[in-house]
Design an enzyme around this catalytic site. Sequence first.
Site, PDB file in Angstrom:
ATOM      1  N   CYS A 131       0.832  -1.199   0.000  1.00 50.79           N
ATOM      2  CA  CYS A 131       0.000   0.000   0.000  1.00 50.79           C
ATOM      3  C   CYS A 131       0.867   1.250   0.000  1.00 50.79           C
ATOM      4  CB  CYS A 131      -0.921  -0.013   1.222  1.00 50.79           C
ATOM      5  SG  CYS A 131      -2.120   1.345   1.256  1.00 50.79           S
ATOM      6  N   CYS A 132       1.895   1.256   0.825  1.00 57.69           N
ATOM      7  CA  CYS A 132       2.800   2.409   0.864  1.00 57.69           C
ATOM      8  C   CYS A 132       3.521   2.593  -0.468  1.00 57.69           C
ATOM      9  CB  CYS A 132       3.820   2.246   1.985  1.00 57.69           C
ATOM     10  SG  CYS A 132       3.159   2.501   3.648  1.00 57.69           S
ATOM     11  N   CYS A 212      -1.116   7.910   7.623  1.00 58.92           N
ATOM     12  CA  CYS A 212      -2.428   7.662   7.020  1.00 58.92           C
ATOM     13  C   CYS A 212      -3.410   7.210   8.102  1.00 58.92           C
ATOM     14  CB  CYS A 212      -2.315   6.594   5.938  1.00 58.92           C
ATOM     15  SG  CYS A 212      -1.412   7.141   4.469  1.00 58.92           S
ATOM     16  N   CYS A 215      -3.711   3.418   9.284  1.00 60.38           N
ATOM     17  CA  CYS A 215      -2.497   2.821   9.862  1.00 60.38           C
ATOM     18  C   CYS A 215      -1.901   3.668  10.978  1.00 60.38           C
ATOM     19  CB  CYS A 215      -1.459   2.585   8.769  1.00 60.38           C
ATOM     20  SG  CYS A 215      -1.994   1.422   7.500  1.00 60.38           S
ATOM     21  N   CYS A 238       7.500   4.043   5.933  1.00 60.62           N
ATOM     22  CA  CYS A 238       6.524   3.910   4.852  1.00 60.62           C
ATOM     23  C   CYS A 238       7.166   3.401   3.569  1.00 60.62           C
ATOM     24  CB  CYS A 238       5.849   5.259   4.593  1.00 60.62           C
ATOM     25  SG  CYS A 238       6.949   6.539   3.968  1.00 60.62           S
TER      26      CYS A 238
END
Length: 251
Positions: A131-132, A212, A215, A238
């Site tokens: 995702c990062c 985010c 998270c 990240c």
Amino acid sequence: MGEALRRADSIDTAPAFTAADAAALEAQWAGVETADMLHGLFADPPWADIALVSSFGSESAVLLHLVAEIDKTVPLIFINTQKIFGETLAYRDELAERLGYLDLRVFRPDPYRLALKDQTSLRWSYDPDGCCDLRKVEPLRRALAPFDAWISGRKAFQGKTRGALPRFEEDEGRLKINPLADWDKARLDAYFEVHRLPRHPLEAQGYPSVGCAPCTSKVLPGEDPRAGRWRGWDKDECGIHTGPQSDDPVF
């Protein structure tokens, strides 16, 4: 310094900066106060083009103020992962306006890549590294494409992976500058007070480190300030400062 000042009309694929260039700058500015170092660098820049990157997190105002005191025209890059707290977006607008930045550039994830790799928008829940990569690393790489140097707000005290953080380092052929590398929390807090800088609105609610929304969780008294980042995962960064972390390529 390396090939940083190469002719604009020449074709050159060599990196603008090398690790040796970064080490030379580290030695040159050793022991110099942060503000004096930044003034000196901007007065006689070793780069052709530079950008300032900010997350507009809980400590970001310090670096933003230091740079704004020197050059408010420097491109200011913000990566909107589309998972950002609304409070962060409001703080970004307030702080950039208050400090007078003239070139705020917002980059977002590529929608085509999101459609391929995060159709449900839930990748953060089972693959935070991936995702990062999609939402932070790739957009920043695009954002930094025109630049051969950038300024980061990293600080050595923030985590176990940052203990030996230098002020200058080479990053994918660019010069990365960490002006606050040796600052501790007390010094940051004092700077906030002296310059009457606004705090991130979530800090008072128990978020000393803000990333985010999915998270980031509140930090309990006595916990490490970054304990609320990716809680429950073996993850400290990240990926912006370590390169892509996932084995799954970012398409």
